[in-house]
Every structure is written in C-alpha cells, then in structure tokens.
Scaffold this active site. Structure first.
Site, mmCIF file in Angstrom:
data_model
loop_
_atom_site.group_PDB
_atom_site.id
_atom_site.type_symbol
_atom_site.label_atom_id
_atom_site.label_comp_id
_atom_site.label_asym_id
_atom_site.label_seq_id
_atom_site.Cartn_x
_atom_site.Cartn_y
_atom_site.Cartn_z
ATOM 1 N N TRP A 271 -4.739 -20.419 -17.842
ATOM 2 C CA TRP A 271 -6.109 -19.933 -17.960
ATOM 3 C C TRP A 271 -6.650 -19.452 -16.614
ATOM 4 O O TRP A 271 -7.837 -19.289 -16.445
ATOM 5 C CB TRP A 271 -7.009 -21.046 -18.502
ATOM 6 C CG TRP A 271 -6.859 -21.306 -19.965
ATOM 7 C CD1 TRP A 271 -7.659 -20.839 -20.963
ATOM 8 C CD2 TRP A 271 -5.860 -22.103 -20.625
ATOM 9 N NE1 TRP A 271 -7.224 -21.278 -22.190
ATOM 10 C CE2 TRP A 271 -6.126 -22.075 -22.017
ATOM 11 C CE3 TRP A 271 -4.784 -22.855 -20.183
ATOM 12 C CZ2 TRP A 271 -5.353 -22.742 -22.949
ATOM 13 C CZ3 TRP A 271 -4.011 -23.530 -21.110
ATOM 14 C CH2 TRP A 271 -4.298 -23.466 -22.477
ATOM 15 N N CYS A 306 -5.155 -20.331 -26.267
ATOM 16 C CA CYS A 306 -5.220 -21.018 -27.564
ATOM 17 C C CYS A 306 -4.770 -20.158 -28.745
ATOM 18 O O CYS A 306 -4.076 -20.644 -29.637
ATOM 19 C CB CYS A 306 -6.617 -21.583 -27.802
ATOM 20 S SG CYS A 306 -7.894 -20.350 -28.187
ATOM 21 N N HIS A 365 -12.348 -21.486 -30.197
ATOM 22 C CA HIS A 365 -11.051 -22.152 -30.040
ATOM 23 C C HIS A 365 -10.278 -21.980 -31.338
ATOM 24 O O HIS A 365 -10.831 -22.144 -32.431
ATOM 25 C CB HIS A 365 -11.227 -23.636 -29.711
ATOM 26 C CG HIS A 365 -9.919 -24.369 -29.578
ATOM 27 N ND1 HIS A 365 -8.882 -23.891 -28.808
ATOM 28 C CD2 HIS A 365 -9.468 -25.528 -30.135
ATOM 29 C CE1 HIS A 365 -7.860 -24.731 -28.881
ATOM 30 N NE2 HIS A 365 -8.189 -25.714 -29.690
ATOM 31 N N ASP A 388 -2.974 -28.694 -33.909
ATOM 32 C CA ASP A 388 -3.368 -27.898 -32.744
ATOM 33 C C ASP A 388 -2.340 -28.120 -31.646
ATOM 34 O O ASP A 388 -2.126 -29.249 -31.207
ATOM 35 C CB ASP A 388 -4.759 -28.334 -32.281
ATOM 36 C CG ASP A 388 -5.333 -27.409 -31.219
ATOM 37 O OD1 ASP A 388 -4.598 -26.527 -30.736
ATOM 38 O OD2 ASP A 388 -6.520 -27.576 -30.874
ATOM 39 N N ASP A 430 -23.134 -33.012 -29.859
ATOM 40 C CA ASP A 430 -24.469 -32.604 -29.441
ATOM 41 C C ASP A 430 -24.389 -32.086 -28.016
ATOM 42 O O ASP A 430 -23.641 -32.623 -27.191
ATOM 43 C CB ASP A 430 -25.441 -33.793 -29.476
ATOM 44 C CG ASP A 430 -25.617 -34.355 -30.877
ATOM 45 O OD1 ASP A 430 -25.434 -33.588 -31.843
ATOM 46 O OD2 ASP A 430 -25.926 -35.560 -30.998
ATOM 47 N N GLU A 477 -26.458 -28.372 -41.519
ATOM 48 C CA GLU A 477 -27.213 -28.999 -40.439
ATOM 49 C C GLU A 477 -28.503 -29.612 -40.986
ATOM 50 O O GLU A 477 -29.188 -29.026 -41.833
ATOM 51 C CB GLU A 477 -27.562 -27.967 -39.364
ATOM 52 C CG GLU A 477 -26.348 -27.351 -38.673
ATOM 53 C CD GLU A 477 -25.642 -28.324 -37.730
ATOM 54 O OE1 GLU A 477 -26.229 -29.381 -37.422
ATOM 55 O OE2 GLU A 477 -24.505 -28.028 -37.311
ATOM 56 N N TYR A 548 -13.214 -17.659 -21.658
ATOM 57 C CA TYR A 548 -13.652 -17.995 -23.014
ATOM 58 C C TYR A 548 -13.742 -19.496 -23.217
ATOM 59 O O TYR A 548 -14.337 -19.976 -24.176
ATOM 60 C CB TYR A 548 -12.722 -17.356 -24.055
ATOM 61 C CG TYR A 548 -11.435 -18.109 -24.322
ATOM 62 C CD1 TYR A 548 -11.325 -18.984 -25.399
ATOM 63 C CD2 TYR A 548 -10.323 -17.952 -23.501
ATOM 64 C CE1 TYR A 548 -10.146 -19.661 -25.658
ATOM 65 C CE2 TYR A 548 -9.150 -18.632 -23.747
ATOM 66 C CZ TYR A 548 -9.065 -19.480 -24.819
ATOM 67 O OH TYR A 548 -7.895 -20.162 -25.067
#
Length: 706
Positions: A271, A306, A365, A388, A430, A477, A548
């Site tokens: 990265w 990713c 991602h 992943d 959060d 939400e 990113y």
C-alpha cells in the site's frame, strides 16, 4: 517457516501434496506368483469437452485434457476387455487413489464395484455392455476429498489381482458440487450458480459510497493450468489430503495462503505507492497471470491490495466448485484494538491529531462470500460466509479471516467461528471523536453511529448491475432490531462508546463533488445555525490526498475560516482548491479527503464533516475486429496533461507493453492479434499504469462467432 519431521509421532508421514503419488501394487497374489503383465484392456475416460461427463457435470469449460467431474454425481467410463464380459464369472473393480499414502479408511483409496452386494461409499453400476466394452458408472461420495485422482482397473484372476499400469490418461479431477443436494456447497438457485460458479468475468466495486466506481475482472477459473495452480496452493500450505473434502477447512486454509505474510502465499500486499519491484495492484486485470506465476516460480507475486486478493481468491473458489462472489463494504472500519469504536483524536483546537489517531476507515474494502452448509454451527447459520485473504489481523496465529456466517454477523452472534467479531466491527463500528485535553484526558465530543458500513454491494447475478446486500449484514439504522443486536454484541465482549454527547446546534454541510484529475475545484462549506442565539464557529478546512485505506499521504490544503451566524442563518464559505496543489501528491486511487472541523465559541461543542472525493480519470479506448478466426484488439489513449507520463505500462489479459515516456497530448496506440478459444460473448479488458497516473481502464464487449 521451519518444517520439522513427523518421525516418531506417526508411523508414516501425513499425505499433504496432491501432486505426490504412490503406485499401488500391480499384482496382489493369492497363491504362488502366476503370470505377469498388465491386464489386456483399454479405458476411455470420456473426458472430452463435448462428452456427457463434462456437459452434465458443468465442467466442459475447463481447458485441460483430463476428466473433470463433481462429487455426488454419476459419471461414466468405458472399459474395453479382450473378450466379452461375463457378469457371473468376471470380477473387476475400478479404484481411485489420491496422494502419496492411499488408505481406504482415510478416503484416499476408494475401490468401486459393479455388483450391488459389494458397494462402498462410492456407488458403482454397469450401465451398458457391448461386445468387449463395459460402461461403468461411478458416483463419488458427496463428501469425498476434492483434488486430482488416478484411476486403476483391477481384475481378479485365479492367481490374484492384476492392475492397469499408471498412465496420465486416467487422471481425473473431482470438485465440489453446488448442483448436488448432499454436497455441503449445494446452492439451490440456478441463477446464483451460473454467476458464482460458472461466470468467468466479474465486476468489482470501488471508489466511495457516493461515487461508486467499478472495474471488470477476468477470473479465468477455467483457463489452462488454473485448476492445477489452485491445487498447488493447497499443496504449498501442506494441508493434509484427508482434510480437503471439508469446505470449511479448505476456504480457511486458502484464506491464509492467498497472502504471503506468514506462509509464502500467493500475493504480496503493498500500500506504499512504490511498486518498483513488481506490478502495481491497479495494473492487474485478471487472476490468470498471478496464479500461473505463483505456481511456475514457487514465489509470491508482487503486488496486491484488497480487491486483487478478493478477485484471485474468487478464482480459487469458483475453480474448485465453491460458489463465491466479491463484495465491497463502503466505509469499512479497520479497528486497531478490536472494539466497536473507530477513535479519531482531536487536539485542543479541534484539529485531528494524526499522530495519536491509530484507527482508520477504509473508503471501501473488498472481501469474498462463499456459500456452504455450516454443520459445525447451529441450524440457520449456513449459507453465505465471509472469507477475507487481505492480511489485516491474525486469526489463530495466521493472517486469515473466516469463514464467518453472514447471518451470525447480522444477528450479533459473536461466539461462532470464525472471526465474526472482526467482520461485525467492519460494518458496525461507531466513529467517536475525542477531544484531548492538556493533561491527556480524552472526552468524547461526537459519536457518528451510521458512518461505517454504509453499503455492501456485489454483482447482480446474470446482469452488469450492482446488488445492494447491506440488509444481509445489518438491520436498518436506529431500528429496534439493530439496538438489540448491538446489545448482544456488547454482551459477547465487544466494547462500544456508551456516552451520547448532545449534538451541536450548528450543522456543517459538504456537498457531493465530481472532479476530474487535473481540474481546479471551488469547495463550498455551508454552516447552518439551528439555535435561537448567535453562534460563532472557529473552523479549519483540511484537504489531504489519501490512500483508499483512509491513510493520509500528504496535506495540500489548510485554511481557518471564522464564521458568525445569526439565529437560523446559513452561510457558505468558498474554498479554492488548485489542481497544482494536489496533483504532485496523488497516489494510485486519486482520493481527496476534505475534513472540516469547528468549535462553537459560545457552547464549546465540536462540529465536523468529512467528504471523500474520488477523482475521475481518462479512459482507455478498446476496439476489437474479427476477420475469420483471427481477432485484433487495439488500445488507444492520449495523454491529456501538460506534463510527460513516464514509465507507462499498458496491458490486456496476458503480457503487456512498456513505454518509457508519453509526451503531453501524444496518442498511444497498441494493437494485438489473438485467436479466441471458443464462441460466445465476453469482454476484452485493458489497463494503463504509470507512477503519475494509476488505475486507467478500458473494456469492450465482444461476441465471438463460431
């Protein structure tokens, strides 16, 4: 990693390579040795692309000269003896072996008999006899080992058992079977099977939540050499052959092996923006080169981020018959200390303290979902599972993630393996702004509970559109269900920010912006006073070039407006952003991140707004012509800037072309001839890459005539 011998622990070494083989005896005598020689017969594996075995098993697209079938489904072989078959007198079996230590009890040696009285886990029957030829039908167990087998024919004689000689023509591959109801990867939706197993071209979504971009990717799971390359990945990991029928173990092992962090796996992550010793992640257009390079060189391939990890992993999964898709999570939290808070630290002036802010929010991602039954979990948690291979955190000591049940994540069931808490945090964290006092105290001043996990997208089956699957990961939400799930997650040990600071009575609004690379921008920052008193806001506007992943590369803008607002008044501050200020700092994804933070003088409250702007880039033009069997693809690009582009690398699927320099307003034209392997509709993908301009793509849909 240090490899130690198993001597002293086991009587024989564990078979962990599909490429290793051990010939079983050619003769097993009942009495004193009798006549020698191989039995006089020939075998037709019915392995050609147009044969029934290939078409009925949906393996006709695999480009290799061997039989490829799926477990739990019948296939046929023709055995031609030197005389007509006599069912009452002649006894024979077909035998399937895999690995270096074939044993019946471990499923690595499996004899299949034609008579009903002597059946094994693999069913056998004779479907036809014609003169000297017998057609034998074999149904592999739906839970059998997946990989490359060899088939022998064993004949019982008065002296003993005689077997055929080992020949490559009798090699066969057995894969997972999403069409078989008893297979753990069974997917009862034909449109999903066609998309997630059979489709060789995919779309990967990137960019930002309010400016979604897409790139086409050639998974190429049926290309020459890819199936062997995928099996080599499992061999390289030294995964025991006996575990390779368990889809949970296979995908978890592969999740670790797709990255090179601790096991010399397939891809090296980078990265940094410096790709001198490899291919820039933005330059790849497909998985084929990567997988073949890894198998041929036995070394990790440079470089990936990713979406490259997810795309190559998708090829691996589809190639082995596991339904899989690439998904993109927008505003994905990478939480440094494993809780449900993404902490952003502000200094006394309200400016972000980048030295102390360790957590990051990735603009997006990419990971994979694969479909399977989870017999290791309670009922209801099978189906789509997150896996992943991007190396972020360790799981059981290795850089891997999953499989984690998507349904378990949605319902806050953090206790079920594997790695559900990490994925849950990626979509539910959060964002907490803390003000750091002079004494080092940390006071929460703002909590944003809806920023992270804003949307999760994947490709719609059978279409070139995106499908919103956010509701599979989380409830709406602020709904009652969402609050219940978060309380459940806290009960499992996840920590949240319980305080809820009063919202400021001044709003900050940043508009959506569309901007091309090299353009100037007039950024409008709107302050709105919702109170009944005068408010004074001392703010700062910061503009940064960011990766990113949310990591800042360089700050190119900093200004400190002061705004006085009467009750109910709104006011816009215009900030000029000159292209020359950001152009010299651009990194490959060309993201500009604007952060406005202000302190309300009268109340001490903090107001903040963030906006990621993904710069639009010029496109490559791809044209394709077909003349008889030959096709010609042409890539065209003109440098739109006032400066030279150096080290320009252009590629279509396969080898590329390197140009040392492309002068301003100079056109580039590159033409390649090729011969298509089969008729149908497909796409040609091209990319252009250079240090000053990354991620330039073009594509062309084409229909190849028979």
């Amino acid at each position: 990693a240090l490899r130690t011998s198993g001597r002293g622990r086991a009587a024989a070494p564990t078979a962990n390579s599909n490429m290793d083989s051990s010939d079983i005896p050619e003769y097993e005598y009942f009495v004193a040795p009798g006549p020698r020689g191989y039995p006089p017969l020939t075998v037709d594996m019915k392995h050609h692309h147009e044969d029934t075995n290939r078409t009925s098993h949906k393996t006709h697209l695999y480009n290799l000269d061997s039989l490829v079938v799926r477990r739990g489904q019948e296939f046929e072989v023709n055995i031609k003896f030197n005389r007509p078959y006599k069912p009452d007198e002649d006894k024979f079996a077909v035998e399937f072996v895999i690995g270096s230590s074939p044993e019946y009890s471990k499923g690595t040696y499996m004899p299949v008999f034609a008579v009903k009285e002597r059946q094994t886990a693999w069913a056998g029957r004779i479907t036809e006899t014609s003169e000297n030829t017998v057609t034998m039908a074999v149904t592999p167990d739906p839970g059998c080992i997946v990989g490359k087998y060899h088939m022998y024919v064993a004949i019982v004689t008065p002296y003993g058992i005689r077997r055929t000689k080992r020949e490559k023509s009798r090699d066969l591959y057995i894969l997972f079977n999403p069409w078989a109801a008893d297979d753990d990867v069974f997917l009862n939706d034909e449109s999903e099977r066609q998309e997630c197993v059979m489709n060789e071209m995919g779309i990967i979504y990137h960019g930002s939540y309010d400016d979604i971009a897409e790139r086409t990717w050639n998974f190429g799971q049926f290309n020459v050499g890819i199936l062997d390359a995928c099996l080599y990945i499992l061999d390289r990991s030294q995964m025991p052959i006996t575990s390779r029928g368990d889809v949970v173990k296979v995908v978890r092992q592969a999740s670790a092996m797709l990255n090179s962090r601790d096991d010399d796996g397939v891809l090296v992550g980078n990265w940094s923006g410096d790709y001198t010793y490899g291919v820039a992640p933005t330059s790849w257009t497909g998985s084929t080169d990567i997988l073949l390079s890894y198998q041929n060189t036995r070394s990790p391939v440079c470089y990936a981020q990713c979406w490259v990890y997810a795309a190559v992993f998708n090829t691996f999964l589809r190639c082995l018959g596991i339904p899989a898709r690439v998904v993109t999570n927008y505003f994905s939290a990478h939480d440094n200390n494993g809780n449900l808070k993404t902490d952003i630290i502000l200094d006394e002036t309200g400016r972000i303290d980048r030295g102390r802010t360790k957590d990051s929010i990735w603009n997006y991602h990419c990971w994979n979902e694969c479909y399977m039954a989870r017999k290791d979990l309670p009922a209801g948690f099978g189906g789509w599972q997150v896996v992943d291979s991007t190396p972020q955190e360790t799981s059981d000591g290795m850089y891997r993630c999953g499989p984690a049940s998507v349904n378990a994540i949605k319902h806050g069931q953090m206790c079920y393996p594997y790695d559900a808490p990490f994925v849950f945090a990626e979509v539910n964290s959060d964002v907490v702004f803390y003000m750091r006092g002079k004494e080092g105290t940390m006071e929460p001043v703002k909590v944003n509970r809806s920023h992270v996990g804003r949307a999760v997208y994947t490709k719609t089956p059978g279409e070139l559109t995106r499908k919103d699957i956010t509701d599979q990961y989380k409830f709406p939400e602020d709904s009652t269900e969402e609050r219940t799930v978060l309380e459940k997650a806290v009960a499992f040990g996840c920590t949240r920010e319980e305080s809820d600071p009063l919202p400021a009575d001044v709003d900050l609004i940043l508009p959506s912006v569309e901007l091309a690379v090299g353009q100037d921008l007039e950024l409008s920052v709107e302050f709105v006073n919702r109170s009944e008193q005068r408010r004074t806001v001392e703010a700062y506007v910061s503009g940064s070039v960011v990766y990113y992943t949310g990591v800042t590369s360089a700050e190119f803008l900093f200004t400190t407006p002061r705004v006085t607002l009467e009750p109910g008044q709104s006011e816009k501050e215009l900030v000029d952003v000159e292209a020359r200020r950001y152009m010299k700092h651009l990194v490959e994804q060309a993201n500009l991140n604007f952060i406005v933070t202000g302190k309300v003088k009268e109340t001490g409250q903090i107001v903040t707004a963030m906006k990621v702007v993904t710069l639009r880039k010029p496109e490559l033009i791809v044209e394709v012509r077909q003349v008889h069997e030959e096709m010609t693809a042409t890539v065209q690009f003109t440098n739109p800037f006032s400066f030279n582009l150096k080290g320009v690398y252009v590629r279509m699927e396969g080898p590329g072309v390197m140009l040392p320099l492309l002068a301003p307003n100079t056109p580039l034209v590159w033409t390649e001839k090729f011969y298509p392997q089969r008729a149908g509709t497909t796409r040609i993908i091209a990319s252009l890459d250079c240090p000053a301009l990354r991620q330039i793509y073009g594509e062309k849909s084409i229909t190849i005539k028979p």
